[in-house]
Design a protein around this motif. Structure first.
Motif, PDB file in Angstrom:
ATOM      1  N   LEU A  72     -12.085  -7.198   8.241  1.00 35.24           N
ATOM      2  CA  LEU A  72     -13.402  -6.694   7.860  1.00 35.24           C
ATOM      3  C   LEU A  72     -13.998  -7.392   6.645  1.00 35.24           C
ATOM      4  O   LEU A  72     -15.079  -7.049   6.199  1.00 35.24           O
ATOM      5  CB  LEU A  72     -13.318  -5.185   7.572  1.00 35.24           C
ATOM      6  N   GLU A  73     -13.270  -8.363   6.099  1.00 30.13           N
ATOM      7  CA  GLU A  73     -13.715  -9.069   4.896  1.00 30.13           C
ATOM      8  C   GLU A  73     -14.018  -8.100   3.752  1.00 30.13           C
ATOM      9  O   GLU A  73     -14.996  -8.250   3.022  1.00 30.13           O
ATOM     10  CB  GLU A  73     -14.915  -9.963   5.209  1.00 30.13           C
ATOM     11  N   THR A  74     -13.174  -7.089   3.621  1.00 34.50           N
ATOM     12  CA  THR A  74     -13.317  -6.098   2.556  1.00 34.50           C
ATOM     13  C   THR A  74     -12.402  -6.469   1.399  1.00 34.50           C
ATOM     14  O   THR A  74     -11.208  -6.680   1.610  1.00 34.50           O
ATOM     15  CB  THR A  74     -12.918  -4.697   3.079  1.00 34.50           C
ATOM     16  N   PRO A  75     -12.926  -6.541   0.162  1.00 32.74           N
ATOM     17  CA  PRO A  75     -12.050  -6.778  -0.982  1.00 32.74           C
ATOM     18  C   PRO A  75     -11.143  -5.559  -1.195  1.00 32.74           C
ATOM     19  O   PRO A  75     -11.614  -4.442  -1.403  1.00 32.74           O
ATOM     20  CB  PRO A  75     -12.997  -6.957  -2.161  1.00 32.74           C
ATOM     21  N   VAL A  76      -9.836  -5.799  -1.121  1.00 29.86           N
ATOM     22  CA  VAL A  76      -8.849  -4.729  -1.247  1.00 29.86           C
ATOM     23  C   VAL A  76      -7.835  -5.138  -2.302  1.00 29.86           C
ATOM     24  O   VAL A  76      -7.276  -6.228  -2.236  1.00 29.86           O
ATOM     25  CB  VAL A  76      -8.103  -4.498   0.091  1.00 29.86           C
ATOM     26  N   CYS A  77      -7.600  -4.252  -3.259  1.00 28.58           N
ATOM     27  CA  CYS A  77      -6.494  -4.463  -4.182  1.00 28.58           C
ATOM     28  C   CYS A  77      -5.375  -3.531  -3.744  1.00 28.58           C
ATOM     29  O   CYS A  77      -5.527  -2.308  -3.766  1.00 28.58           O
ATOM     30  CB  CYS A  77      -6.883  -4.155  -5.619  1.00 28.58           C
ATOM     31  N   LEU A  78      -4.256  -4.097  -3.340  1.00 32.95           N
ATOM     32  CA  LEU A  78      -3.086  -3.305  -2.987  1.00 32.95           C
ATOM     33  C   LEU A  78      -2.319  -3.036  -4.275  1.00 32.95           C
ATOM     34  O   LEU A  78      -1.856  -3.957  -4.948  1.00 32.95           O
ATOM     35  CB  LEU A  78      -2.222  -4.054  -1.973  1.00 32.95           C
ATOM     36  N   HIS A  79      -2.213  -1.759  -4.618  1.00 34.40           N
ATOM     37  CA  HIS A  79      -1.666  -1.313  -5.905  1.00 34.40           C
ATOM     38  C   HIS A  79      -0.407  -0.493  -5.666  1.00 34.40           C
ATOM     39  O   HIS A  79      -0.432   0.471  -4.904  1.00 34.40           O
ATOM     40  CB  HIS A  79      -2.743  -0.467  -6.611  1.00 34.40           C
ATOM     41  N   LEU A  80       0.700  -0.890  -6.297  1.00 37.54           N
ATOM     42  CA  LEU A  80       1.907  -0.065  -6.266  1.00 37.54           C
ATOM     43  C   LEU A  80       1.725   1.026  -7.306  1.00 37.54           C
ATOM     44  O   LEU A  80       1.586   0.751  -8.491  1.00 37.54           O
ATOM     45  CB  LEU A  80       3.155  -0.893  -6.586  1.00 37.54           C
ATOM     46  N   ASP A  81       1.734   2.270  -6.870  1.00 36.36           N
ATOM     47  CA  ASP A  81       1.404   3.388  -7.749  1.00 36.36           C
ATOM     48  C   ASP A  81       2.648   4.169  -8.159  1.00 36.36           C
ATOM     49  O   ASP A  81       3.519   4.442  -7.341  1.00 36.36           O
ATOM     50  CB  ASP A  81       0.416   4.312  -7.032  1.00 36.36           C
ATOM     51  N   HIS A  82       2.699   4.549  -9.423  1.00 39.46           N
ATOM     52  CA  HIS A  82       3.738   5.410  -9.998  1.00 39.46           C
ATOM     53  C   HIS A  82       5.144   5.038  -9.555  1.00 39.46           C
ATOM     54  O   HIS A  82       5.806   5.780  -8.844  1.00 39.46           O
ATOM     55  CB  HIS A  82       3.457   6.882  -9.688  1.00 39.46           C
ATOM     56  N   CYS A  83       5.600   3.902 -10.028  1.00 38.83           N
ATOM     57  CA  CYS A  83       6.945   3.436  -9.688  1.00 38.83           C
ATOM     58  C   CYS A  83       7.789   3.369 -10.956  1.00 38.83           C
ATOM     59  O   CYS A  83       7.418   2.692 -11.911  1.00 38.83           O
ATOM     60  CB  CYS A  83       6.888   2.072  -9.013  1.00 38.83           C
ATOM     61  N   SER A  84       8.914   4.059 -10.948  1.00 39.74           N
ATOM     62  CA  SER A  84       9.798   4.067 -12.112  1.00 39.74           C
ATOM     63  C   SER A  84      10.963   3.095 -11.976  1.00 39.74           C
ATOM     64  O   SER A  84      11.712   2.907 -12.922  1.00 39.74           O
ATOM     65  CB  SER A  84      10.340   5.484 -12.342  1.00 39.74           C
ATOM     66  N   ASP A  85      11.096   2.473 -10.825  1.00 40.09           N
ATOM     67  CA  ASP A  85      12.196   1.555 -10.569  1.00 40.09           C
ATOM     68  C   ASP A  85      11.748   0.108 -10.805  1.00 40.09           C
ATOM     69  O   ASP A  85      10.883  -0.408 -10.081  1.00 40.09           O
ATOM     70  CB  ASP A  85      12.695   1.729  -9.134  1.00 40.09           C
ATOM     71  N   LEU A  86      12.331  -0.535 -11.812  1.00 39.18           N
ATOM     72  CA  LEU A  86      11.920  -1.902 -12.158  1.00 39.18           C
ATOM     73  C   LEU A  86      12.121  -2.867 -10.998  1.00 39.18           C
ATOM     74  O   LEU A  86      11.268  -3.726 -10.759  1.00 39.18           O
ATOM     75  CB  LEU A  86      12.684  -2.392 -13.393  1.00 39.18           C
ATOM     76  N   ALA A  87      13.223  -2.744 -10.273  1.00 41.53           N
ATOM     77  CA  ALA A  87      13.470  -3.656  -9.150  1.00 41.53           C
ATOM     78  C   ALA A  87      12.366  -3.549  -8.110  1.00 41.53           C
ATOM     79  O   ALA A  87      11.922  -4.566  -7.554  1.00 41.53           O
ATOM     80  CB  ALA A  87      14.829  -3.363  -8.523  1.00 41.53           C
ATOM     81  N   THR A  88      11.894  -2.345  -7.837  1.00 37.69           N
ATOM     82  CA  THR A  88      10.809  -2.150  -6.868  1.00 37.69           C
ATOM     83  C   THR A  88       9.510  -2.740  -7.393  1.00 37.69           C
ATOM     84  O   THR A  88       8.761  -3.373  -6.643  1.00 37.69           O
ATOM     85  CB  THR A  88      10.644  -0.656  -6.536  1.00 37.69           C
TER      86      THR A  88
END
Length: 152
Positions: A72-88
């Motif tokens: 769709l040519e939509t600007p999307v920011c994929l955001h990892l939300d509320h993560c407490s694990d550094l490896a993730t």
């Protein structure tokens, strides 16, 4: 198209508009969020919470957001939300997320700051934006007891 959080916010600041951040956890929610951005001709922040990892991997979330955003040519920011694990957090950066949120609020403040600095150093070197939870939040249970006592 997948973009960086900073790119979305810089344009929003300069043109004086808000950008919505919406939780996506499966194909249907990803599609709905990206479709809404296309229909309104606005970028969207697709927040994939770490708590959704049992349902979908970071790689799958990335591939899905990328594919739907490009269609769709939509600007999307994929955001990892509320993560407490550094490896993730570091895996999300390697996978291609445009933003990560490190939540070290359950840790002692000094350890949270140390970890947050490390996340920022690595993420910024990769052109990724960082959000962090510094300090701590009161527990919901404690707030309910204190503020919402039931009669009797």
């Amino acid at each position: 198209m997948l973009v960086n959080f900073k790119d979305i916010l810089n344009e929003a600041y300069s043109k004086h508009y808000a950008v919505g951040s919406f939780n996506g956890y499966n194909f249907e929610t990803f599609k709905g969020i990206i479709d809404a951005g296309w229909e309104t001709r606005t970028p969207v922040i697709l927040a994939f919470g770490a708590k959704y990892l049992p349902n979908m991997s970071l790689a799958t979330a990335y591939a899905l957001a990328k594919s739907l955003g490009e269609e769709l040519e939509t600007p999307v920011c994929l955001h990892l939300d509320h993560c407490s694990d550094l490896a993730t957090v570091f895996r999300a950066i390697r996978t291609g997320f445009g933003s990560v949120m490190y939540d070290g609020s359950a840790l002692p403040f000094a350890e949270n700051i140390k970890n947050t600095r490390l996340v920022c150093k690595i993420a910024h070197a990769c052109g990724i934006t960082v959000e962090a939870e510094l300090g701590c939040l009161a527990s919901v249970r404690a707030n309910r007891k204190r503020h919402f006592r039931l009669p009797g």
